[in-house]
Design an enzyme around this catalytic site. Structure first.
Site, mmCIF file in Angstrom:
data_model
loop_
_atom_site.group_PDB
_atom_site.id
_atom_site.type_symbol
_atom_site.label_atom_id
_atom_site.label_comp_id
_atom_site.label_asym_id
_atom_site.label_seq_id
_atom_site.Cartn_x
_atom_site.Cartn_y
_atom_site.Cartn_z
ATOM 1 N N LYS A 75 -20.486 -20.891 -9.485
ATOM 2 C CA LYS A 75 -19.655 -20.562 -10.717
ATOM 3 C C LYS A 75 -18.107 -20.441 -10.683
ATOM 4 O O LYS A 75 -17.437 -21.450 -10.896
ATOM 5 C CB LYS A 75 -20.624 -20.030 -11.890
ATOM 6 C CG LYS A 75 -20.433 -20.143 -12.419
ATOM 7 C CD LYS A 75 -20.228 -21.226 -13.635
ATOM 8 C CE LYS A 75 -20.280 -20.943 -14.874
ATOM 9 N NZ LYS A 75 -21.527 -20.298 -15.788
ATOM 10 N N TYR A 78 1.107 -0.894 -0.237
ATOM 11 C CA TYR A 78 0.030 -0.131 -0.063
ATOM 12 C C TYR A 78 0.964 1.136 0.585
ATOM 13 O O TYR A 78 1.506 0.973 -0.826
ATOM 14 C CB TYR A 78 -0.620 0.514 1.026
ATOM 15 C CG TYR A 78 -2.178 0.522 0.973
ATOM 16 C CD1 TYR A 78 -3.375 0.955 0.013
ATOM 17 C CD2 TYR A 78 -2.518 1.754 1.622
ATOM 18 C CE1 TYR A 78 -4.059 1.525 -0.144
ATOM 19 C CE2 TYR A 78 -3.525 2.259 1.876
ATOM 20 C CZ TYR A 78 -4.534 2.748 0.925
ATOM 21 O OH TYR A 78 -5.229 3.546 0.375
#
Length: 781
Positions: free
Chosen positions: A96, A41
């Protein structure tokens, strides 16, 4: 609790247990130190941000975009449940995502959108383009799905596909090409009947036409009958398939038809309708879960029919999982701007061609066959075929390049195939294959530690899944109480208490046989009879006498107390000098087979060679080619220590006995798995051209420590120990085994029993007095 209620409970438990849902986000970079965090970060992250700002294509280099697909739905057509809304459809979208990951190593965020207006839906999805490398639209109702997909394909520059439309089309088209070849028919000549006119059916027809079928030869039926020029109620999509005809029923339309494509609802086609079809017909009844006509009825009606369904329990399963993971894999890997017709057709042809190639042993094993080959009962690859990734994805990628939509062309195809195989480990479908094989021929498995809630759950699961006939040993009342408290259904599962009066006759018989085996080995008649009250002894005698096929034990007792009865009662196979213990570790690199971690403390060189051969034989039985690393603290003679010399000598003995077995050592694990070190320093090694999958340890201590570390720190799933070299299957559970581990051991035990016994288990269950008694005991419970 009836079966339907039980499945409902199991489904809810599965989705709720542990971390709710089926997917999670895992960091791919280290974030342990302050330096790591400053790079992940602020301030370090600003550097790749500016690189991407200056060159937007660098987003694929510095972020996960290139391997990230969104599965997007508004929940308007979820499975067969209809418009149940985006929240209710979320479990399907997560599912899925699981399929994308396990079959093609594609990461997925599922996104459920609370918007039914097609135009607003398009704008929402379009705005997500910077985040994702591809979009999989799912469970959106017709006709809106056609408009949404078309608009998004026009306005987005990443691969996008509505799988409900194109998945079935691609898979069924591949099956159709091969079925036509076998039936000696031409696609441009055949008469095709399509029952159903939804999204999948429309896409199927379009793809068949692209392959050469003639529109005038296709009759399409919806809920109101034939789509013909007299109809005034047809939407834009259905109007594409209008033919000049009078109204007719489905049974009239099927007369003299060559091909029937069913995408409607179950039980709409009769035997008589199939009988009325032309010579050598093709029937794809793809309604789920009940096809338009059953496999049995269709094949009984016509011996010359080639039949396919959407079901896994019959030949020629037409399943979308054969397509979408590999299509997106190929599209992502060349950074395709779309999924076009050329790419779909490439997938069709790759699937059709794959079905004509020799089938790997692991696929034969999974489906309990000896030689699956191209023919009427095998026109499409099996979903468990590990070659699908490296066969279909390159075909799609190549088509994207040739059609001009690839932004990052592949130049080294051999390297690309190696990368694909490495993503999952080409043999990483091992447990799915073993589970499928077990289900084909379930065996009687004795659970010697049945007074345990995890064992009972595993037994119930094995029974419900149809992979085994469980036999529970223990106190009947205690077992029933545990089952009742935990909502476990034991109806149909026999329970025996070896200590009970009902078992006295069998205790006596078993005790006599045990005494005959051990009478000159320190055992007297009284001790032999008394030992039959012990569940492990009793269970082993059941296996030995053929009253059961396999036993698992050890969850609640010491390892030595479990293995001793197996050795005394069942004994070693005639060709085995020493038994061994093997673990299967299911890792991200694929399955690893570890030995010996449980039986032999400090084996000699010849014994280590025996262990190696036993493990290699077992690995081959799973349809996997063994690649053996014989481990040590030394590398190829770098140490003069006695232990390293034993390992080196063991390798020499193995190569004398089996020259063709890939086996090398002594070698350190780091070196065995590092191709660069091997190539640079030890180019002579047999392990240079591929990673090892069998690890042979110099002694029990090192093997057991490694197994435990891999399981606890490496987060690998462990199965074992699997005892090798016994005449009949007895396998041992580790203390604290999970329900999943126990169930996996049941699968291994069943497959082991399949190889060691040729008896008809179903007939044995029907005829054996044991099972009559079991049913009586179960009924009294």
């Amino acid at each position: 609790m009836n079966k339907e209620e039980l499945r409902r409970q199991q489904a809810l438990e599965y989705h709720a247990k542990g971390r709710p849902g089926k997917i999670e986000v895992i960091p791919t970079k280290e974030a342990k130190t302050q330096r790591d965090l400053s790079l992940a970060y602020s301030p370090g992250v600003a550097v790749p941000c500016m690189e991407i700002f200056n060159n937007p294509e660098d987003v694929y280099k510095y972020t996960a975009k290139g391997n990230l697909v969104a599965v997007i739905s508004n929940g308007t057509a979820v499975l067969g449940l209809g418009d149940i809304g985006p929240e209710a459809g979320k479990p399907v979208m997560e599912g899925k995502g699981v399929l994308f990951k396990i079959f093609a190593d594609i990461d997925v965020f599922d996104i459920e959108i609370n918007e039914k207006d097609p135009e607003k839906f398009v704008q929402i999805v379009k705005a997500l383009e910077p985040t994702f490398g591809g979009i999989n639209l799912e469970d959106i109702k017709s006709p809106e799905c056609f408009y949404i997909e078309q608009r998004l394909k026009e306005e987005m520059k990443i691969p996008l596909m509505h799988d409900d439309q194109h998945g079935t089309a691609i898979i069924s088209a591949a099956a159709l090409l091969n079925a036509l070849e076998l039936q000696k028919k031409k696609i441009d000549k055949v008469q095709i009947v399509v029952n159903g006119a939804g999204a999948a059916a429309i896409s199927c027809i379009k793809l068949y036409v692209a392959l050469g079928a003639k529109k005038e030869n296709i009759k399409v039926f919806d809920s109101k009958g034939l789509i013909h020029d007299g109809r005034t109620d047809l939407d834009e999509q259905k109007q594409l398939f209008v033919i000049k005809s009078k109204p007719m029923t489905l049974d009239e339309g099927m007369k003299n038809a060559d091909v029937f494509i069913g995408l409607s609802k179950g039980n709409t086609v009769s035997k008589e309708m199939v009988k009325s079809m032309a010579k050598n017909p093709i029937v794809f009844a793809m309604a789920n879960p009940d096809p338009e006509i059953t496999y049995e009825d269709a094949t009984e009606a016509r011996k010359d029919v080639i039949m396919g369904t959407g079901r896994s329990d019959y030949p020629n399963q037409i399943n979308n999982v054969l397509g979408f993971p590999y299509i997106f894999r190929g599209a992502l890997d060349v950074r395709a701007t779309t999924i076009n017709e050329e790419m779909k057709l490439a997938a069709v042809k790759a699937l059709a061609e794959l079905a004509k190639t020799p089938v790997p042993d692991i696929v034969n094993m999974a489906y309990n066959e000896t030689n699956i080959s191209f023919g009427p009962n095998y026109i499409i690859p099996k979903p468990l075929d590990p070659r699908l990734l490296s066969y279909v994805a390159p075909a799609v990628a190549r088509a994207a390049m040739e059609s001009g939509v690839a932004q990052h062309p592949i130049t080294n195809w051999e390297e690309y195939e190696n990368i694909l195989n490495h993503r999952l480990g080409i043999d990483n479908q091992l447990m799915r294959a073993i589970g499928s094989k077990a289900r084909k021929d379930p065996k009687r498995v004795v659970f010697a530690d049945a007074e345990n809630v995890k064992v009972l759950k595993a037994a119930q699961l094995a029974y419900e899944e149809g992979v085994a006939y469980p036999i529970l040993l223990g106190d009947v009342k205690n077992i029933n109480d545990i089952a009742e408290v935990n909502g476990i259904e034991l109806e149909g599962i026999p329970v025996l208490d070896p200590k009970s009066k009902e078992m006295e006759e069998f205790r006596s018989k078993f005790g006599d046989q045990f005494f005959q085996k051990r009478q000159r080995k320190g055992l007297n008649r009284y001790e032999a009879a008394k030992s039959m009250k012990e569940r492990t002894h009793f269970g082993c005698m059941m296996v030995e006498t053929g009253e059961a096929d396999a036993m698992i034990s050890g969850l609640s007792r010491k390892y030595s107390d479990t293995i001793r009865p197996a050795l005394q009662i069942i004994g070693k196979d005639e060709n085995v000098r020493k038994i061994a213990g093997m673990y299967i570790m299911l890792t991200k690199r694929g399955p690893l087979f570890l030995a010996d971690a449980t039986v032999n403390f400090n084996p000699r060189a010849d014994e280590l060679a025996d262990i190696t051969q036993l493990v290699a034989k077992e690995v081959r039985s799973f349809g996997i080619t063994p690649r053996v690393a014989m481990l040590s603290y030394s590398n190829f003679g770098s140490s003069e220590g006695s232990e390293s010399k034993i390992v080196a000598r063991a390798r020499e003995i193995v190569k004398e006995r089996e020259p063709n077995l890939v086996c090398d050592g002594e070698v350190q694990p780091l070196v065995a798995f590092n191709k660069e070190i091997l190539k640079e320093n030890y180019p002579f090694s047999e392990l240079v051209n591929g990673e090892p999958n069998v690890l042979i340890f110099p002694n029990l201590a090192s093997g057991n420590i490694a197994y435990n570390l891999l399981q606890e720190v490496g987060e690998a799933d462990a199965i074992g120990p699997i005892l090798l070299g016994l005449k009949k299957p007895v396998h041992i559970l580790q203390l604290g085994s999970s329900v999943r581990s126990i169930f996996n051991m049941v699968l291994i035990s069943v497959v082991d029993a399949q190889m060691k016994t040729k008896s008809n288990t179903q007939e044995a269950v029907k005829k054996s007095p044991w099972w009559k008694r079991f049913r009586k005991v179960s009924h009294e419970m």
